[in-house]
Scaffold this active site. Structure first.
Site, mmCIF file in Angstrom:
data_model
loop_
_atom_site.group_PDB
_atom_site.id
_atom_site.type_symbol
_atom_site.label_atom_id
_atom_site.label_comp_id
_atom_site.label_asym_id
_atom_site.label_seq_id
_atom_site.Cartn_x
_atom_site.Cartn_y
_atom_site.Cartn_z
ATOM 1 N N ASP A 26 -7.847 -6.287 -3.784
ATOM 2 C CA ASP A 26 -6.818 -6.695 -4.749
ATOM 3 C C ASP A 26 -6.917 -5.929 -6.067
ATOM 4 O OD1 ASP A 26 -5.959 -8.850 -2.962
ATOM 5 O OD2 ASP A 26 -7.771 -9.893 -3.611
ATOM 6 N N HIS A 54 -0.447 -4.864 -0.226
ATOM 7 C CA HIS A 54 -0.118 -3.980 -1.348
ATOM 8 C C HIS A 54 1.326 -4.253 -1.761
ATOM 9 C CE1 HIS A 54 -3.231 -0.849 0.273
ATOM 10 N NE2 HIS A 54 -3.791 -1.905 -0.265
#
EC number: 6.3.4.4
Length: 439
Positions: A26, A54
């Site tokens: 992340d 993403h």
């Protein structure tokens, strides 16, 4: 099928640029992948599956459009860039088509530019069922997986009972191996509800729709390199989720380090050029496991809210803490970053003071490196360096010189501690909110 290319000459052949997560995932890899993919001919995935996440905002026909990528390479937002899913990836075919259909409905045409290695292993719905059953079985010791079936699929692969993409094109062999695979799971977990024959029929239909996307992955990637095509390898997850070097067992089931790039694509070390590590200006993680710099009170909540720290794949709230340079030094050693991308620096804008972890102490002694033993990691006393904050909005800055002095000092401290240049700095969520420090 194209002829096998000659091995890439390290002096004249193309070099792949590799983008890797350096923490617990992340970090914002998708944004830099979006920026870099505009210069690339191929964007490749090498490991993991649709457990990655993403988010990219791209211009499609003059309209800012949000795309969430999980299995497909995010470089597809560049209309001239081919997407390639390598042999080290595990592919859930229904998710592949669902994601493809979603991005194409948003105006992103992927016809003739999305390919899958015929050696990639398949994730089936029963793998996802087993993933959930295993988490229940672990109870309070659960790992906190995404329940996408990734671990069970890699387990099938490691036990040499898995099915690969090319098996789809031998229907009788596929059906025989599939039935045997499901029976093995019934014996292990009991007879859960699952339509084995219906799944076989469904994959027979999938096979025809999938056929235009299937390539010999080794030939594909080596041809691209031999032709000096610009290749971007988009890493999934991150170093501390690596099956060997991460915070085991709170990891994923694949190699998410630089080694996974080589084995997942079938390329030699000489084919690697730049290796860019993506790191947040603070630390986050999802799921269970020790987190030395975790913040539970006001500042942790502030980072969570200002940084919008919720998982793209699961929606789970991310745990937040100060930047940990002991972790990052270990990450740099393993992955050999040639440069770093520091993301979400703007999330720290309002803080009066900012702490950075520079050491771990156990029983009065400083640890020489990041520990393998999580029992040790759980009891470390963190040594912090405290720096003054800048307390002003940096989201509109476009150059290094425009950043406040205290902000530049923060970046300089990280760079000097790690000995790796911070080349890219993210100062906001927009694609344009990225400072590039050339030279």
């Amino acid at each position: 099928m194209a002829a096998m290319p000659k091995p890439s000459d390290s002096k004249t052949g193309g070099k792949a640029t590799v983008l890797l997560g350096s923490q617990w995932g992340d970090e914002g890899k998708g944004k830099l992948a979006d920026v870099l993919s505009g210069q690339m001919d191929v964007c490749a995935r090498c490991a993991g599956g649709n457990n990655a996440g993403h988010t990219i905002v791209a211009d499609v026909n003059g309209v800012k459009t949000k795309f969430d990528f999980h299995l497909l390479p995010s470089g597809l937002v560049n209309p001239r860039c081919a997407g390639f899913i390598g042999s080290g990836v595990v592919v859930h075919v229904p998710s592949f088509f669902a994601e493809l259909d979603t991005i194409q409905k948003k105006g992103l045409n992927c016809d003739g530019r999305l390919f899958i290695s015929d050696r990639a292993h398949l994730v089936f719905d029963f793998h996802q069922v087993v993933d959930g059953l295993k988490e229940v079985e672990l109870g309070g010791s659960s790992i906190g997986t995404t329940k996408k079936g990734i671990g069970p699929a890699y387990s099938s692969k490691a036990s040499r009972s898995g099915l690969r993409v090319h098996h789809l094109y031998d229907p009788e062999l596929f059906a025989t191996k599939f039935r045997k695979l499901v029976e093995g799971r019934f014996k292990r977990y009991g007879h859960f509800e699952y339509d084995t024959e219906g799944e076989i029929a469904r994959y027979r239909a999938f096979a025809e729709r999938l056929r235009p996307h299937i390539v010999d992955g080794v030939t594909f990637i080596h041809t691209a390199l031999a032709q000096n095509r610009k290749v971007l390898v988009e890493g999934a997850n991150a170093l501390f989720l690596d099956i060997d070097f991460g915070t085991y067992p709170f990891v994923t089931s694949s190699s998410t380090s630089i080694g996974g790039v080589l084995t997942g694509l079938g390329i030699p070390p000489t084919a690697i050029g730049d290796v860019i590590g993506v790191m947040k200006a603070y630390t986050t993680r999802v799921g269970m496991g020790p987190f030395p710099t975790e913040l539970h009170e006001e500042i942790g909540h502030h980072l969570q809210e200002v940084g919008a720290e919720y998982g793209v794949t699961t929606g789970r709230r991310r745990r937040c803490g100060w930047l940990d340079l002991v972790m990052m030094r270990y990450s740099c050693l393993i992955n050999g970053y040639t440069s770093l991308n520091l993301t979400k620096l703007d999330v720290l804008d309002q803080l009066k003071e900012i702490k950075i972890c520079v050491g771990y102490v156990v029983d009065g002694k400083e640890l020489p490196s990041f520990p393998a033993d999580l029992e040790v990691l759980a009891k470390v006393e963190v040594q912090y360096k405290t720096l003054p904050g800048w307390q002003q909005d940096i989201s509109k800055t476009t150059t290094w010189e425009e950043l406040p002095e205290n902000c530049r000092n923060y970046v300089d401290f990280i760079e000097q501690f790690l000995g790796v240049k911070i080349e890219w700095i993210g100062v906001g969520p927009a694609r344009e909110s990225m400072i590039h420090r050339a030279g």
